[in-house]
Design a protein around this motif. Structure first.
Motif, PDB file in Angstrom:
ATOM      1  N   PHE A 255       0.838  -1.188   0.000  1.00 15.27           N
ATOM      2  CA  PHE A 255       0.000   0.000   0.000  1.00 15.27           C
ATOM      3  C   PHE A 255       0.882   1.251   0.000  1.00 15.27           C
ATOM      4  CE2 PHE A 255       0.692  -1.052   4.431  1.00 15.27           C
ATOM      5  CZ  PHE A 255       0.775   0.150   5.107  1.00 15.27           C
ATOM      6  N   THR A 256       0.273   2.394  -0.237  1.00 18.60           N
ATOM      7  CA  THR A 256       1.011   3.650  -0.394  1.00 18.60           C
ATOM      8  C   THR A 256       0.456   4.702   0.557  1.00 18.60           C
ATOM      9  OG1 THR A 256       1.342   3.142  -2.746  1.00 18.60           O
ATOM     10  CG2 THR A 256       1.753   5.407  -2.054  1.00 18.60           C
ATOM     11  N   ILE A 257       1.337   5.538   1.069  1.00 20.44           N
ATOM     12  CA  ILE A 257       0.930   6.636   1.933  1.00 20.44           C
ATOM     13  C   ILE A 257       0.589   7.859   1.082  1.00 20.44           C
ATOM     14  CG2 ILE A 257       1.592   8.126   3.853  1.00 20.44           C
ATOM     15  CD1 ILE A 257       1.304   5.109   4.530  1.00 20.44           C
ATOM     16  N   GLY A 258      -0.559   8.449   1.353  1.00 26.96           N
ATOM     17  CA  GLY A 258      -1.009   9.609   0.584  1.00 26.96           C
ATOM     18  C   GLY A 258      -0.504  10.922   1.164  1.00 26.96           C
ATOM     19  N   LYS A 259      -1.267  11.963   0.919  1.00 20.41           N
ATOM     20  CA  LYS A 259      -0.887  13.294   1.399  1.00 20.41           C
ATOM     21  C   LYS A 259      -0.928  13.347   2.928  1.00 20.41           C
ATOM     22  CE  LYS A 259      -4.259  15.025  -0.920  1.00 20.41           C
ATOM     23  NZ  LYS A 259      -5.253  15.952  -1.539  1.00 20.41           N
ATOM     24  N   ALA A 260      -0.128  14.254   3.497  1.00 27.86           N
ATOM     25  CA  ALA A 260      -0.111  14.429   4.948  1.00 27.86           C
ATOM     26  C   ALA A 260      -1.214  15.404   5.339  1.00 27.86           C
ATOM     27  CB  ALA A 260       1.253  14.937   5.416  1.00 27.86           C
ATOM     28  N   VAL A 261      -2.418  14.873   5.566  1.00 25.51           N
ATOM     29  CA  VAL A 261      -3.538  15.692   6.020  1.00 25.51           C
ATOM     30  C   VAL A 261      -3.617  15.546   7.538  1.00 25.51           C
ATOM     31  CG1 VAL A 261      -6.013  16.118   5.874  1.00 25.51           C
ATOM     32  CG2 VAL A 261      -4.748  15.361   3.847  1.00 25.51           C
ATOM     33  N   VAL A 262      -3.235  16.584   8.257  1.00 20.03           N
ATOM     34  CA  VAL A 262      -3.107  16.548   9.711  1.00 20.03           C
ATOM     35  C   VAL A 262      -4.020  17.612  10.315  1.00 20.03           C
ATOM     36  CG1 VAL A 262      -1.518  16.811  11.653  1.00 20.03           C
ATOM     37  CG2 VAL A 262      -0.729  15.728   9.536  1.00 20.03           C
ATOM     38  N   SER A 263      -4.851  17.206  11.273  1.00 23.31           N
ATOM     39  CA  SER A 263      -5.806  18.126  11.892  1.00 23.31           C
ATOM     40  C   SER A 263      -5.517  18.256  13.384  1.00 23.31           C
ATOM     41  CB  SER A 263      -7.235  17.630  11.688  1.00 23.31           C
ATOM     42  OG  SER A 263      -7.521  17.466  10.307  1.00 23.31           O
TER      43      SER A 263
END
Length: 414
Positions: A255-263
């Motif tokens: 699998f692949t890691i996507g964008k770093a969406v951090v809240s």
């Protein structure tokens, strides 16, 4: 309300690799229609050997055999997998495998007739009759009839996992495996679990009990994954002994890691700031948990999303004057199995950014909730600061709330 996480069991036999869906897809497909916003209950073999399917020499021809695989535990065949027959000499010309009811397994020959693989999986705890005909490399024909038995479900342990082949996951997603039976030899099992990545990361497995008391082991890197990281999870449990039980699984998931969406949610400021690859996208006014229903502190990880869900407080143990039952709550992002969501809360209009008035969820306007829903995905982190009571490590993926040194000590191989 909690929903399930992960998917089962690719044998050790020499067959083309099959890839199967793990839990993440199952969770998306099987979301419960009932949920609640609240905290709910928190808290932190035998060696493989040839089977009895070897054909005896007939008609004066010697040295011919048909090997049945995958085999484990006293010569029994692993169930729930395609059957593989291999001719030690020559080629197979005829194969018939029948179960108790006389139903035959379909299959195909490959490798010039040296190998036959069934098109369907074998059943657990079942005896099969095998009839084969081989043509020897030096000429001559050998026919044979024999029987073999598959392992029963009581003899095996399996793990369900939370990643799917080819999926894109968030930067905070650990690889997590939950076992259906107690793991007495954690070191033996952990040795057969591997996570590798490009670029490489420092990471560690750590054991815990899942919320239902089952043994669980998670792998997380020291820091969040970098966007674009390619990750490979390998599970090679076929033949691994665990007390009187034996493992049967052999899996490989990429699998692949996507964008770093951090809240980041600040319960004092009553805001949620959402960044993408380090850039602030928006800061939203929110309303978090009121007194005695405070939103969990610490980092939670997105488990699922659903555009509309019923929220019934009884599912998280809230009754009496604080009880509620709302038929259609919109734009729901699940953060914990115990009932923490980020969602639209139009009934709190006028309180966003001003008053914390929820039962533990992160509420916002319908428009803001829809925007947030569209930004985040499975495995993205949501960190709450300035609240009370840190979310437990096993309440979803609270792995990031354990310091690195303590996390490493949770490995059976540390």
């Amino acid at each position: 309300m909690q929903h399930s996480r992960r998917g089962p069991e690719v044998p050790a036999g020499p067959r083309p690799r099959r890839r199967r869906l793990g839990h993440a897809a199952l969770a998306t497909a099987g979301l419960l229609a009932l949920a609640a916003c609240g905290q709910g209950g928190s808290s932190a073999s035998e060696d493989s050997k040839p089977s009895g399917g070897a054909a005896s020499a007939q008609g004066g021809a010697a040295g011919r055999a048909v090997t049945v695989s995958p085999v484990v535990k006293g010569g029994k065949v692993i169930a729930g997998e395609p059957l593989v027959l291999t001719a030690a000499d020559g080629r197979l010309t005829s194969v018939t495998v029948t179960g108790p009811g006389g139903e035959a397994l379909d299959g195909k020959l490959s490798d010039g007739g040296r190998t036959w693989t069934s098109s369907h999986d074998t059943e657990y705890g079942t005896s099969y009759t095998l009839r084969t005909q081989l043509t020897a490399s030096g000429g001559g024909t050998v026919s044979d009839s024999s029987r073999f038995t598959t392992v029963s479900k009581d003899e095996v342990f399996v793990g369900t996992y939370n990643v799917n082949q080819g999926q894109k996951a968030g930067v905070a997603l650990p690889v997590s495996v939950v076992f259906n039976k107690p793991i007495d030899d954690r070191a033996a099992v952990e040795k057969k679990l591997k996570v590798s990545s490009s670029p490489a990361v420092e990471g560690s497995w750590s054991w815990m009990k899942d919320r239902d008391g089952k043994d669980r082991v998670d792998f997380r890197p020291k820091e969040y994954w970098k966007p674009g990281t390619e990750v490979k999870f390998t599970m090679d449990l076929a033949g691994v002994k665990n007390g009187d039980l034996v493992g049967t699984q052999k899996r490989e998931i990429d699998f692949t890691i996507g964008k770093a969406v951090v809240s980041t949610v600040d319960v004092v400021k009553k805001t949620m700031t959402v960044t993408e690859n380090g850039k602030v996208l928006r800061t939203l006014p929110v309303s978090t948990g009121k007194k005695t229903f405070e939103t969990w502190n610490g980092t939670m990880v997105v488990l699922s999303k659903v555009p509309s869900i019923r929220m019934d407080s009884s599912t998280v143990g809230i009754f009496g004057p604080e009880a509620y039952d709302m038929e259609s709550v919109k734009w729901d992002v699940q953060l914990t199995p115990s009932g923490t969501y980020a969602h639209a809360a139009p009934w709190n209009e006028g309180r966003f950014g001003r008053v914390n008035a929820s039962h533990g969820c992160i509420g916002m306007s319908t428009a803001d909730a829809k925007w947030f829903y569209d930004q985040v995905g499975y495995g993205d982190p949501v960190t709450v600061v300035n609240s009370k009571d840190t979310v437990a490590v096993n309440n979803g993926y609270g792995d990031w709330n354990v310091d690195w040194g303590t996390w490493q000590k949770g490995s059976a191989l540390s």
